[in-house]
Design a protein around this motif. Structure first.
Motif, short mmCIF file in Angstrom:
data_model
loop_
_atom_site.label_atom_id
_atom_site.label_comp_id
_atom_site.label_asym_id
_atom_site.label_seq_id
_atom_site.Cartn_x
_atom_site.Cartn_y
_atom_site.Cartn_z
N UNK A 12 0.81 -1.22 0.00
CA UNK A 12 0.00 0.00 0.00
C UNK A 12 0.84 1.27 0.00
N UNK A 13 2.19 1.10 -0.01
CA UNK A 13 3.07 2.26 -0.02
C UNK A 13 3.10 3.00 1.30
N UNK A 14 2.91 2.28 2.39
CA UNK A 14 2.84 2.87 3.72
C UNK A 14 3.92 2.26 4.60
N UNK A 15 4.58 3.07 5.39
CA UNK A 15 5.57 2.58 6.34
C UNK A 15 4.87 2.19 7.63
N UNK A 16 5.48 1.27 8.38
CA UNK A 16 4.92 0.86 9.67
C UNK A 16 4.78 2.06 10.60
N UNK A 17 5.74 2.96 10.56
CA UNK A 17 5.67 4.16 11.41
C UNK A 17 4.47 5.03 11.03
N UNK A 18 4.13 5.07 9.72
CA UNK A 18 2.95 5.82 9.27
C UNK A 18 1.67 5.15 9.77
N UNK A 19 1.65 3.83 9.73
CA UNK A 19 0.48 3.09 10.24
C UNK A 19 0.30 3.38 11.72
N UNK A 20 1.39 3.33 12.48
CA UNK A 20 1.31 3.61 13.91
C UNK A 20 0.77 5.02 14.16
N UNK A 21 1.26 5.97 13.37
CA UNK A 21 0.81 7.36 13.52
C UNK A 21 -0.69 7.47 13.27
N UNK A 22 -1.18 6.78 12.23
CA UNK A 22 -2.62 6.81 11.93
C UNK A 22 -3.45 6.14 13.02
N UNK A 23 -2.84 5.18 13.71
CA UNK A 23 -3.52 4.52 14.82
C UNK A 23 -3.45 5.35 16.10
N UNK A 24 -2.59 6.38 16.08
CA UNK A 24 -2.43 7.24 17.25
C UNK A 24 -1.58 6.62 18.34
N UNK A 25 -0.66 5.72 17.93
CA UNK A 25 0.22 5.06 18.89
C UNK A 25 1.66 5.11 18.36
N UNK A 26 2.61 4.79 19.23
CA UNK A 26 4.00 4.77 18.80
C UNK A 26 4.28 3.51 17.99
N UNK A 27 5.38 3.53 17.26
CA UNK A 27 5.78 2.34 16.49
C UNK A 27 6.03 1.17 17.42
N UNK A 28 6.60 1.44 18.59
CA UNK A 28 6.86 0.39 19.56
C UNK A 28 5.56 -0.21 20.09
N UNK A 29 4.56 0.63 20.34
CA UNK A 29 3.26 0.15 20.81
C UNK A 29 2.59 -0.70 19.72
N UNK A 30 2.73 -0.30 18.46
CA UNK A 30 2.18 -1.09 17.36
C UNK A 30 2.87 -2.44 17.29
N UNK A 31 4.17 -2.44 17.39
CA UNK A 31 4.93 -3.69 17.35
C UNK A 31 4.48 -4.62 18.47
N UNK A 32 4.32 -4.08 19.65
CA UNK A 32 3.86 -4.88 20.80
C UNK A 32 2.45 -5.41 20.54
N UNK A 33 1.60 -4.57 19.98
CA UNK A 33 0.21 -4.96 19.72
C UNK A 33 0.12 -6.11 18.72
N UNK A 34 0.93 -6.07 17.68
CA UNK A 34 0.81 -7.10 16.64
C UNK A 34 1.64 -8.34 16.93
#
Length: 79
Positions: A12-34
């Protein structure tokens, strides 16, 4: 459960950090969540942002594979 969130983000041309930002969480929080047994609600939220079906985020068993026609996801089918 193995997930393919990074792969779908890349498609989709999106970075993981961009996904985290759209979710309103940090990249680390996203990593922990998934990486810690994500809930269906978490997968649904991620899928909504990526504009995909939640099942598209899951790696199927070795007998099955995700199928695409161009950029359109056609589902999971037996190999």
């Amino acid at each position: 459960m193995e997930l393919r969130i990074k792969e779908v983000c890349k498609q989709k041309g999106l970075k993981i950090s961009d996904l985290a930002k759209r979710l309103g969480i940090s990249r680390q929080a996203l990593s922990k969540r998934i990486n810690n047994n994500p809930t269906i609600e978490s997968l649904s939220e991620i899928a909504e942002i990526l504009k995909v079906d939640p099942i598209e985020l899951i790696v199927p068993s070795s007998d099955y594979s995700h199928f695409y026609s161009g950029d359109e996801w056609l589902g999971i089918r037996r190999k």
